[in-house]
Each structure stands twice: as structure tokens, then as C-alpha cells.
Write an enzyme that holds these catalytic residues in place. Structure first.
Site, PDB file in Angstrom:
ATOM      1  N   GLY A   1      29.470  31.043  44.055  1.00 32.88           N
ATOM      2  CA  GLY A   1      30.103  32.315  44.387  1.00 32.88           C
ATOM      3  C   GLY A   1      31.524  32.499  43.926  1.00 32.88           C
ATOM      4  O   GLY A   1      32.101  33.570  44.137  1.00 32.88           O
TER       5      GLY A   1
ATOM      6  N   GLY B   1      32.843  31.679  40.601  1.00 26.04           N
ATOM      7  CA  GLY B   1      33.093  31.918  39.190  1.00 26.04           C
ATOM      8  C   GLY B   1      33.610  33.330  38.973  1.00 26.04           C
ATOM      9  O   GLY B   1      33.250  34.262  39.707  1.00 26.04           O
TER      10      GLY B   1
ATOM     11  N   CYS C   1      30.841  35.707  38.507  1.00 28.96           N
ATOM     12  CA  CYS C   1      29.759  35.526  39.481  1.00 28.96           C
ATOM     13  C   CYS C   1      29.940  36.523  40.620  1.00 28.96           C
ATOM     14  O   CYS C   1      31.046  36.688  41.141  1.00 28.96           O
ATOM     15  CB  CYS C   1      29.782  34.101  40.030  1.00 28.96           C
ATOM     16  SG  CYS C   1      28.556  33.780  41.315  1.00 28.96           S
TER      17      CYS C   1
END
Length: 323
Positions: free
Chosen positions: A173, A175, A178
Site C-alpha cells: 500500500g 508504493g 500503488c
């Protein structure tokens, strides 16, 4: 309901405290690290994303002492060609596989071609399907070093280790491309995840939330054996995508592998958990790695550590702001 008690920390929430040092020069510290029998001159891995690691990136990472893990979003024949290009000169190159139909054939073909580091590249690693893939690799290819993940749970790390993983990617969660956490509510702050998983008895690889050299330093100090980078490498010459001229600037696309852009035919039950960004062109990855390693060497001298093992033992954190 269970609420984990660990401090909810991101990298910017802490600083390292300087300590007495007898080190005369930054050149006297070592960034050497090991994954199993594999030696690396720096603790940096290029992420197996299709906008980050093709053969040129993997080859250049190896030449600089790090590890490049080739992405898996080709057909098997092209994947083999990329591996052979990257590994010319007997360089240490990693490959990645998924868990869907055909991925065991991909793994077998690439390992037969010489690959000895395999990353089971799945966003959620704490699951039976990933565990089964790790078990199959461990049973059939005993000499292969297996990286699995991702997870932010100590139990998840232990589960993958029990299945046969030799190292585990930690991070969900966080990145920059992301969107898993805002879509699903699942995840954990990057530094908290490293602290959560660092004593699970297996090497861990910090993945996600690493935006600058200081973040890498803190991840290693907190217990990561290596770090996996995407965005910090995504604008370099060696990525397998071409630059485009956008807003008066040369930029390169960087996308999450769970994004709609990477998966245009999502099923009715799925949602994109990533996005597309554009990264300014940065020149060669050599200069990026030199800057990162320079900061890491300097941090070791500040903390009086001659190598990464000493660094983890000596590192002391202080809160950067009032809790």
C-alpha cells in the site's frame, strides 16, 4: 478486533542519532550484503515492474553490485531472451514469476536457462496460492534462492518462510503508484512494517515508500537486508520504456502493476489498485545509485558502523516530531 501495538511510523517520522565513530573515511565502510550464497556490493534491488526492469536495468544493476529482477510481463520466449541479454558475462540476474496458469512453465524454462534467484511477484503474498508456488519451487529447484511476498505481517513472513521462501518482500500500500490502501484499507506504514517483520528469522526486503536516500538508510537500519526500488529508478536511461515530451520536459511512464493501465481487461470482480505517473528523465542509473550509496556510506560513518550488520546493531532512532 485486533489492533497491533507497534508504533505507526513512516520514514519521515524518525531520524537516526549520530554516534561516536573512529571511521576516518567513507571509503572505509562496506555496503556488502548477502542473500543466501549470493553476494552483492550494495543492498539495492530494481523492482520487477514493466516500466523499471528489463535487461538493460538488470545488467546495469549487477554491474554496480546490486540486483535487478526482470519483470514477467512478456511471453516466455521473450522473457528468456531478456534473461540471456541481461546475464551475459555470468552476471547475477533475478527473474520473477506469478501464480497463474503457465507460470510454473515460465519458472522451469528460466531456471533451466540459468536463473538462480526467483521472485514470486504477487502483491499479496500471505495466501495459499502463493505458498503453493513457493513450495513447488522449493521442492523442484533446491538450489534456487526464492524471494516471496508481499506482506506486512510477521505471521505472513513466517508462513512464506515455512513454505520455503529464502527472503520476503515487506510492504503493502505504500508504493507511489500503488492505490491498494485507499481502495481496500489494507496496508501498514513502511517503517512500521519493517519493524513488525524484522525479527521473523528470515531476510526481509523493504518494498514501497522509499522516495529518497534517507528512506533507504532508515529501512536498512530498521532491519531490512535489502531495499527494492521502483520510482527512484523509473526515470533513468536503463528502464525498458521510451521518454515522451510532456509539458516541456522529457518524462518516462511509471505505472503500478495492478493499475488499469497495466491490466486493461480487469474482471468484473476486480478493481485497479495502481496508477500511472510520469517521471522526469534522470540520465543513467549509475549516477542515481552513486548518490544513494554515497548517502548510505555517510550514514554509516555518522553512526560509527563499518558495515551494514554493525549499522543495524548500533542504529538508534529518535522521533522527528511530537507523538
Amino acid at each position: 478486533m485486533v489492533i497491533r501495538g507497534i508504533k505507526w511510523l513512516e520514514y519521515d517520522d524518525i531520524f537516526l542519532v549520530d554516534q561516536y565513530s573512529e571511521i576516518v573515511s567513507r571509503q572505509d565502510v562496506s555496503l556488502d550484503t548477502m542473500l543466501g550464497k549470493h553476494f552483492f556490493g550494495m543492498p539495492i534491488i530494481a523492482s520487477p515492474m514493466d516500466t523499471v526492469c528489463g535487461w538493460r536495468m538488470a545488467q546495469t544493476m549487477a554491474e554496480n553490485g546490486g540486483l535487478g529482477i526482470l519483470h514477467r510481463f512478456w511471453d516466455v520466449e521473450e522473457n528468456v531472451r531478456q534473461y540471456k541479454l541481461a546475464s551475459s558475462g555470468n552476471l547475477n540476474i533475478g527473474i520473477s514469476v506469478g501464480i497463474k496458469d503457465g507460470e510454473r512453465d515460465r519458472a522451469r524454462t528460466l531456471i533451466t536457462s540459468g536463473a538462480s534467484i526467483v521472485c514470486v511477484d504477487v502483491a499479496r503474498g500471505y495466501s495459499k496460492v502463493v505458498g503453493d508456488m513457493v513450495k513447488w519451487l522449493d521442492l523442484n529447484f533446491r538450489d534456487v534462492f526464492i524471494i516471496a511476498g508481499s506482506t506486512v505481517s510477521r505471521d505472513g513472513v513466517k508462513y512464506l518462510a515455512d513454505c520455503g521462501a529464502d527472503a520476503v518482500r515487506v510492504g503493502i500500500g505504500n508504493g507511489s503508484v500503488c492505490t491498494t490502501s485507499p481502495k481496500t484499507g489494507v496496508g501498514m506504514p513502511s517503517l512500521a512494517a519493517i519493524l513488525e517483520c524484522s525479527n521473523a528469522g528470515i531476510p526481509i526486503i523493504a518494498d514501497g515508500g522509499l522516495h529518497k536516500p534517507a528512506d533507504i538508510v532508515k529501512a536498512l537500519a530498521a532491519g531490512a537486508s535489502m531495499v527494492m526500488l521502483g520510482r527512484m529508478l523509473a526515470g533513468t536511461d536503463e528502464v525498458p520504456v521510451k521518454a515522451e515530451w510532456i509539458d516541456g520536459q522529457s518524462q518516462k511512464p511509471y505505472r503500478g502493476m495492478a493499475s488499469v493501465e497495466a491490466n486493461p481487461h480487469l474482471s468484473l470482480y476486480a478493481t485497479g489498485e495502481g496508477k500511472l505517473d510520469w517521471i522526469p528523465s534522470q540520465g543513467s542509473v549509475h549516477s542515481v545509485l552513486r548518490d544513494i550509496c554515497g548517502g548510505l556510506r555517510s550514514s554509516l560513518t555518522y553512526c560509527g558502523a563499518k558495515n551494514l550488520t554493525e549499522f543495524r546493531q548500533k542504529a538508534e532512532f529518535i522521533y522527528a516530531k511530537t507523538q
